[in-house]
Motif scaffolding. Sequence first.
Motif, PDB file in Angstrom:
ATOM      1  N   ASP A 311       0.830  -1.191   0.000  1.00  0.00           N
ATOM      2  CA  ASP A 311       0.000   0.000   0.000  1.00  0.00           C
ATOM      3  C   ASP A 311       0.870   1.248   0.000  1.00  0.00           C
ATOM      4  O   ASP A 311       1.936   1.279   0.608  1.00  0.00           O
ATOM      5  CB  ASP A 311      -0.896   0.038   1.252  1.00  0.00           C
ATOM      6  CG  ASP A 311      -2.234  -0.608   0.967  1.00  0.00           C
ATOM      7  OD1 ASP A 311      -2.995  -0.742   1.926  1.00  0.00           O
ATOM      8  OD2 ASP A 311      -2.509  -0.980  -0.180  1.00  0.00           O
ATOM      9  N   GLU A 312       0.375   2.277  -0.668  1.00  0.00           N
ATOM     10  CA  GLU A 312       1.109   3.535  -0.682  1.00  0.00           C
ATOM     11  C   GLU A 312       0.851   4.282   0.611  1.00  0.00           C
ATOM     12  O   GLU A 312      -0.283   4.485   1.020  1.00  0.00           O
ATOM     13  CB  GLU A 312       0.680   4.377  -1.884  1.00  0.00           C
ATOM     14  CG  GLU A 312       1.476   5.648  -2.017  1.00  0.00           C
ATOM     15  CD  GLU A 312       1.090   6.407  -3.270  1.00  0.00           C
ATOM     16  OE1 GLU A 312       1.657   7.484  -3.493  1.00  0.00           O
ATOM     17  OE2 GLU A 312       0.224   5.908  -4.014  1.00  0.00           O
ATOM     18  N   GLU A 313       1.926   4.707   1.272  1.00  0.00           N
ATOM     19  CA  GLU A 313       1.802   5.405   2.539  1.00  0.00           C
ATOM     20  C   GLU A 313       1.471   6.877   2.313  1.00  0.00           C
ATOM     21  O   GLU A 313       1.870   7.469   1.309  1.00  0.00           O
ATOM     22  CB  GLU A 313       3.117   5.296   3.329  1.00  0.00           C
ATOM     23  CG  GLU A 313       3.321   3.953   4.011  1.00  0.00           C
ATOM     24  CD  GLU A 313       2.393   3.782   5.195  1.00  0.00           C
ATOM     25  OE1 GLU A 313       2.032   4.788   5.823  1.00  0.00           O
ATOM     26  OE2 GLU A 313       2.003   2.640   5.472  1.00  0.00           O
ATOM     27  N   ILE A 314       0.737   7.476   3.254  1.00  0.00           N
ATOM     28  CA  ILE A 314       0.512   8.908   3.237  1.00  0.00           C
ATOM     29  C   ILE A 314       1.819   9.577   3.629  1.00  0.00           C
ATOM     30  O   ILE A 314       2.356   9.307   4.713  1.00  0.00           O
ATOM     31  CB  ILE A 314      -0.607   9.293   4.216  1.00  0.00           C
ATOM     32  CG1 ILE A 314      -1.896   8.556   3.873  1.00  0.00           C
ATOM     33  CG2 ILE A 314      -0.831  10.805   4.199  1.00  0.00           C
ATOM     34  CD1 ILE A 314      -2.426   8.831   2.509  1.00  0.00           C
ATOM     35  N   PRO A 315       2.380  10.466   2.797  1.00  0.00           N
ATOM     36  CA  PRO A 315       3.694  11.028   3.094  1.00  0.00           C
ATOM     37  C   PRO A 315       3.612  12.168   4.104  1.00  0.00           C
ATOM     38  O   PRO A 315       2.608  12.883   4.180  1.00  0.00           O
ATOM     39  CB  PRO A 315       4.154  11.553   1.730  1.00  0.00           C
ATOM     40  CG  PRO A 315       2.881  11.905   1.037  1.00  0.00           C
ATOM     41  CD  PRO A 315       1.849  10.905   1.507  1.00  0.00           C
ATOM     42  N   PRO A 316       4.664  12.352   4.885  1.00  0.00           N
ATOM     43  CA  PRO A 316       4.746  13.533   5.761  1.00  0.00           C
ATOM     44  C   PRO A 316       5.120  14.753   4.947  1.00  0.00           C
ATOM     45  O   PRO A 316       5.525  14.633   3.780  1.00  0.00           O
ATOM     46  CB  PRO A 316       5.851  13.147   6.748  1.00  0.00           C
ATOM     47  CG  PRO A 316       6.735  12.236   5.968  1.00  0.00           C
ATOM     48  CD  PRO A 316       5.831  11.473   5.041  1.00  0.00           C
TER      49      PRO A 316
END
Length: 321
Positions: A311-316
């Motif tokens: 899954d693609e992570e939500i970036p900071p």
Amino acid sequence: MIHLFNLFFVKEPQNSFSVQYQYRNVESALQMLKHHNINSLNRIIKSSSLLLLSSIFFFSSCSSNEEQPDERLLEKELYDASQTRLKNGNYNNAITSLEILERRFPFGRYAEQAQAELIYAYYKNFEFEASRSAAERFINLHPRHPHTGYAYYMKGLSAFTDDSGFFSRYFASDLSKRDIEPAQLSFEDLSEFLTRYPESPYVSHALQRMIYLKNILAQHEIYVADFYMKRRAYIAAVGRARYIIEHMPNTPQVPEALSILVKAYGILGYEDLRQKNYQILRTSYPDFDSEELIKPKRSWASRLSFGLLGDEEIPPPIKEN
């Protein structure tokens, strides 16, 4: 007689006195023992209490030092502590560090970065309303800041989070049958983000999210159209199906909308319209299966690892140089 008298009467009091004296000695000894035991017990209780309080204080201090950020830390130390916690996924304590940093150093070097990272930390900690509020606050305070685009992006993401729960993410769940307003709001917010920041590094993920949201919105229209068909409100069902075809032409729900038009026009007696839509359906979607409804697709790696892989992570927010 005197001897007998002394033998029986004079010595008896002496024996009686001796017994009483010995009784008092025994009683005194018992009192002393009792007093000694009570004092010993009190000393034991006091010692145990002190030991217990010391242990509680010691463990509380250790726990506090290990888990909670120290408000006496300097600005750089607080920021570094928050970054370590974010990196380790300890979002709850990262939020505490960032909030302390912002409160103690509102005009410091890391204040604006901390405000942007709070948006991210709230989101990762499943505090979506707080994340959205933090994003709106950042936009109002810093309309021209380099992180303002990120705030618009996260504002859109945090508006719709029904798919973030454990059961929604890893088990079948028809989100189109729930309240659709948050998905519509999220789609509109992300559209605004793309309009304002078309060159942002977050555009790619925002576009993927918008496609996903649009499919949910289209599926909701199908759900409503089916509801109208079951209630024999065929004109209303036609309106919903045509809305999908005209306003959501690239969604997987278009063939389902065409099939609803075919059924509704047939019942209403509009044979020409029924034939026209039937030909479009058979020509454009020869393998169409009305039972195959769109669902968010997840990789097998993601499913088998419960979302830890694939899954693609939500970036900071990207750190400023």
